[in-house]
Design an enzyme around this catalytic site. Sequence first.
Site, mmCIF file in Angstrom:
data_model
loop_
_atom_site.group_PDB
_atom_site.id
_atom_site.type_symbol
_atom_site.label_atom_id
_atom_site.label_comp_id
_atom_site.label_asym_id
_atom_site.label_seq_id
_atom_site.Cartn_x
_atom_site.Cartn_y
_atom_site.Cartn_z
ATOM 1 N N ASP A 168 -0.747 5.703 -25.680
ATOM 2 C CA ASP A 168 -1.440 6.041 -24.431
ATOM 3 C C ASP A 168 -2.453 7.155 -24.660
ATOM 4 O OD1 ASP A 168 -1.987 5.819 -21.717
ATOM 5 O OD2 ASP A 168 -0.389 7.200 -21.128
ATOM 6 N N HIS A 220 6.299 9.841 -20.634
ATOM 7 C CA HIS A 220 5.753 11.205 -20.570
ATOM 8 C C HIS A 220 6.742 12.232 -21.124
ATOM 9 C CE1 HIS A 220 1.978 10.381 -18.602
ATOM 10 N NE2 HIS A 220 2.582 9.669 -17.646
ATOM 11 N N LYS A 262 2.183 4.791 -10.243
ATOM 12 C CA LYS A 262 1.035 5.431 -9.592
ATOM 13 C C LYS A 262 0.652 4.732 -8.292
ATOM 14 C CE LYS A 262 -1.134 7.556 -13.641
ATOM 15 N NZ LYS A 262 -2.325 7.609 -14.515
#
Length: 512
Positions: free
Chosen positions: A450, A422, A370
């Site tokens: 998460d 993810h 990120k």
Amino acid sequence: MDFLLEEASETGDVLQIPWKVAVIDDERDIFEVTRLSLSRLKVDDRPLQLLYADSGATGYQLLQEHPDTAVAFIDVVMESPEAGLLLVEKIRSSLKNHAVRIILRTGQPNQHPEEFVIQEYDINDYKAKTELTNIKLKTCIYSAIRAYRDIMTISNTQQGMEKVIASSQAVLRSRTLHQFGSAVLQQLLDLLNIQSSEVYLVSQSTDLYGDKVNNVLAATGENIQIDEELSSPILPDHVRELVNFVIAGGENQLSDFAFLARFDVGDGAANVLYASLAKPLDALQAKLLQMFASNVALIFESLYTKESIQETQKELLLVIGDAIEQRSKETGMHVRRVALMCELLAKKLGQSSDFCETIRYASPLHDIGKIGIPEHILHKHGKLDAQEWAIMQTHAELGYQLLKKTKRVIAKMGAIIAHDHHEKWDGSGYPRQLAGLAIPLEARIMAVVDVLDALGSRRSYKEAWPDEQIIALLKAERGKHFDPQLVDIVLEGYSEFKAIRLQLPDPDLGAS
């Protein structure tokens, strides 16, 4: 009944432990003659202690109570014609005492021929009672006791080797410096046969800013307290006071049942060894303990520096994770919670200690990509449009690219987690649309943890979900988003995962 033929003598301050000699014979006169013949006899400067029993049954009880008997004179014929022979079998088989030297004595040598008895029974000599004159009795005792002494020397050496092997395994299994030092110290205590309720080896040094720093290099004992966060022994107040006293120049005034010594190991640094003892140390034990205390710091000086660098690196990983989360307007406690939750889930899954420790320190890197996402996307309050969402998804690949070239195992796992956390069990995730077991385990663990922590935490754009709602979502996504086995483990131990969230609440926001 037992008789000490001569009072335990002293050589210096050390009492000479007597050799135990058992006379098992139903004729009391035989015992008295033996006692008179061996009066004042010593073997290797140690007196004799005679023990008496008048039957095979009482003889068995005597040797059971005195397993350290060196020599046993056993009459063959007592309460039965073969009472002595039966006792020999029970000593060797039932008591499993193969060290005691057994000398059979008989007044009827023709009843049990010598050749037969020697062949069939595990004895060391067979004598007619008329044979054992005063001189021959003493010769027999010298020979038997010296044989017993040699057997016990070999046995003690074997036990010592077993202790070395067992202790060496403990040393090799040590995963921290404190465990290593404590294992080595325990090995030394075992080899020297030192019994102690507690032992501490403490190093005191002065840092660059003039502060005194105590490091517990090693500690042993049943009551040693461990700092759970640092996995190192906690120095008790009474030991700390003694350490400071000795470092300040105080002299050791402890009793013989305690040991306290200081050893200078460098500029501004010294070791202090403290031991609470079951019995006083002899000169050799004290000398070897001092050698250990004075030399072990030389090893620790190098190893401690390396460990400090490693711990600093691990802490920096958490700081990096904190920084990434704060840039995303998340709270830093999220990465610290998921680190502990990932470790907990890995342990419950039965993974190795190496895997569990590595995932704890690698998991804070899960969103490191990120750092390459524009702030207007990271900070957007509303739903991302398709183009923005496509950009956001690139953080998985960016994180992987940042970490993939490293050769360090924590960063290697961090690269895998960043890349694949993810992905979804049913193949609908990103960036590679992996499915099922094709998704690396560390990424599957991170995916569950998460979401688990994010849902249970308050954010600027949402309130924390109640437990019932989180559990319902985990069940709904079992086999879709998440690995079914991992969901089952989380649900079964849900209270433990929640406890981590309560232990590390978000600052200023509180925990649900």
